[in-house]
Design an enzyme around this catalytic site. Structure first.
Site, PDB file in Angstrom:
ATOM      1  CE  LYS A 158      -3.585  -0.289   2.706  1.00 15.24           C
ATOM      2  NZ  LYS A 158      -4.651  -0.209   3.754  1.00 15.24           N
ATOM      3  CE  LYS A 186      -3.886  -3.348   9.605  1.00 13.46           C
ATOM      4  NZ  LYS A 186      -4.263  -2.476   8.479  1.00 13.46           N
TER       5      LYS A 186
HETATM    6  N1  PHE Z   1      -5.755   1.415   9.045  1.00 12.52           N
HETATM    7  C1  PHE Z   1      -5.017   1.982   7.970  1.00 12.52           C
HETATM    8  C2  PHE Z   1      -4.945   1.019   6.782  1.00 12.52           C
HETATM    9  O1  PHE Z   1      -5.335  -0.124   6.836  1.00 12.52           O
HETATM   10  C3  PHE Z   1      -3.607   2.228   8.354  1.00 12.52           C
HETATM   11  C4  PHE Z   1      -3.194   3.546   8.897  1.00 12.52           C
HETATM   12  C5  PHE Z   1      -1.948   3.598   9.412  1.00 12.52           C
HETATM   13  C6  PHE Z   1      -3.965   4.679   8.885  1.00 12.52           C
HETATM   14  C7  PHE Z   1      -1.444   4.747   9.903  1.00 12.52           C
HETATM   15  C8  PHE Z   1      -3.476   5.843   9.387  1.00 12.52           C
HETATM   16  C9  PHE Z   1      -2.226   5.879   9.883  1.00 12.52           C
HETATM   17  O2  PHE Z   1      -4.479   1.413   5.736  1.00 12.52           O
END
Ligand code: PHE
Length: 350
Positions: A65, A77
């Site tokens: 991503k 994660k």
């Molecule tokens: N939960 C978001 C995702 O899955 C990840 C994220 C990380 C959002 C850091 C904001 C800051 O992409």
């Protein structure tokens, strides 16, 4: 059932919290592009194995991503592993978060936590008591608050680009769109789609969502039937693992924010063979992390950060035209871009 994952992660940290007795995990997939960001997911898991599988897959998706979105940020994660049926009192929730903050802090900034399914800005504020490495504090505490608005904006940009590629026009008026998942991101998306004139149908496993949907003027699809509902676009906006090679689908386009939508990567080929355009989830869902990094790491203002999120539409247009030109899938193009970006970084001397 439990397919083994390729172990290409840098680190998996697992700890049973000393205050709470609850196990939490941080998976750092890659720091090749920079410190690794990723949401902190809090949910019930049937087993520790399932939680480990989830955190490993989700962290790898975060690497892709961030790479495809062009961020100098790696992928990670974390999960807070609740047992089936386990509910936390506010005091227990606080204890779990303080335990998790200790684990995050022990990683010395290699992992930067944000909100995810089951957590929000107030939880980030508790994590902040134990570690600096947290994004998305409430605005009252100097953060940007929830990242779900920017995530929805990014999905809308991706959806418009994909609608243009598939139907020849970006106009959403009277297009029928099924939003499968009526949580924070799904609700914002449904609103944006309705404002653009789309015929919006929503669905959720929580039956209470049905009343809200009716009240807001949306159509309703039963959760088991949402993906197969006759529509122009289907938007998976809940949890992953919803698309298999033979999953019934009536829409020619699937694009949404749920992470890890495919049960396995080869489903992308099967969908393409069925004439379904599937926009990789890790491309469509990047708005939250893109906006957060722009604001909280780079210090950009809202409109500059929002422009970065809108750029997700350009990435999607490019992936779809490249895949059409090369006879590949959008996933294969996104994976190739990820590999080029991650292997393109050379450690700088000195
Ligand atoms: N939960 C978001 C995702 O899955 C990840 C994220 C990380 C959002 C850091 C904001 C800051 O992409």
């Amino acid at each position: 059932m439990t397919e083994r994952l390729p172990w290409d992660h840098e680190r998996l940290a697992v700890r049973r919290g000393r205050r709470s007795g609850v196990t939490t995990m941080v998976a750092i997939h890659s720091t090749a592009l920079g410190p690794a960001a990723g949401g902190c997911r809090m949910r019930q898991y049937p087993s520790l194995d399932e939680a480990e599988r989830d955190v490993l897959r989700l962290s790898a998706a975060m690497s892709a991503k961030c790479a495809v979105a062009g961020l100098a940020i790696g992928g990670a994660k974390s999960v807070i592993v609740l047992e089936p049926g386990q509910r936390l009192t506010p005091a227990e929730r606080r204890a779990v978060l303080l335990d998790h903050a200790e684990l995050i802090e022990s990683l010395d900034g290699a992992y930067l936590a944000g909100p995810d399914v089951g957590t929000g800005p107030e939880d980030m504020l508790v994590l902040r008591e134990g570690t600096r490495h947290v994004f998305c504090l409430p605005e009252s505490a100097g953060g940007i608050g929830s990242s779900s608005g920017p995530t929805a904006d990014g999905v809308l940009a991706a959806l418009r680009a994909a609608v243009t590629a598939v139907f020849g026009s970006a106009d959403l008026a009277r297009r029928r769109v099924v939003v499968a998942g009526f949580g924070a991101v799904g609700r914002t998306l449904a609103l944006g789609l309705a404002e653009a004139g789309a015929d919006v149908i929503v669905s959720d496993v929580d039956p209470r969502a049905r009343e809200d949907a009716r009240w807001l003027g949306y159509g309703w699809a039963e959760p088991g039937e949402a993906l197969a509902h006759p529509a122009d676009v289907v938007v998976p906006a809940a949890v992953g693992g919803v698309l298999a090679a033979d999953t019934p689908l009536a829409a020619p386009l699937v694009v949404g924010p749920a992470n890890n939508q495919l049960v396995s990567d080869d489903v992308a080929d099967a969908l393409a063979a069925r004439g379904v355009t599937w926009v990789p989830d890790y491309v469509a869902s990047a708005g939250g992390v893109v906006y957060t990094v722009a604001r909280e790491v780079e210090g950009l203002d809202h409109s500059a950060a929002a422009a970065r999120v809108a750029g997700i539409g350009d990435v999607v247009s490019r992936l779809l035209s490249d895949s059409a030109e090369h006879g590949t899938t959008p996933l294969a193009e996104a994976a190739a871009l990820t590999r080029r970006r991650i292997s393109g970084v050379r450690p700088t001397a000195g």
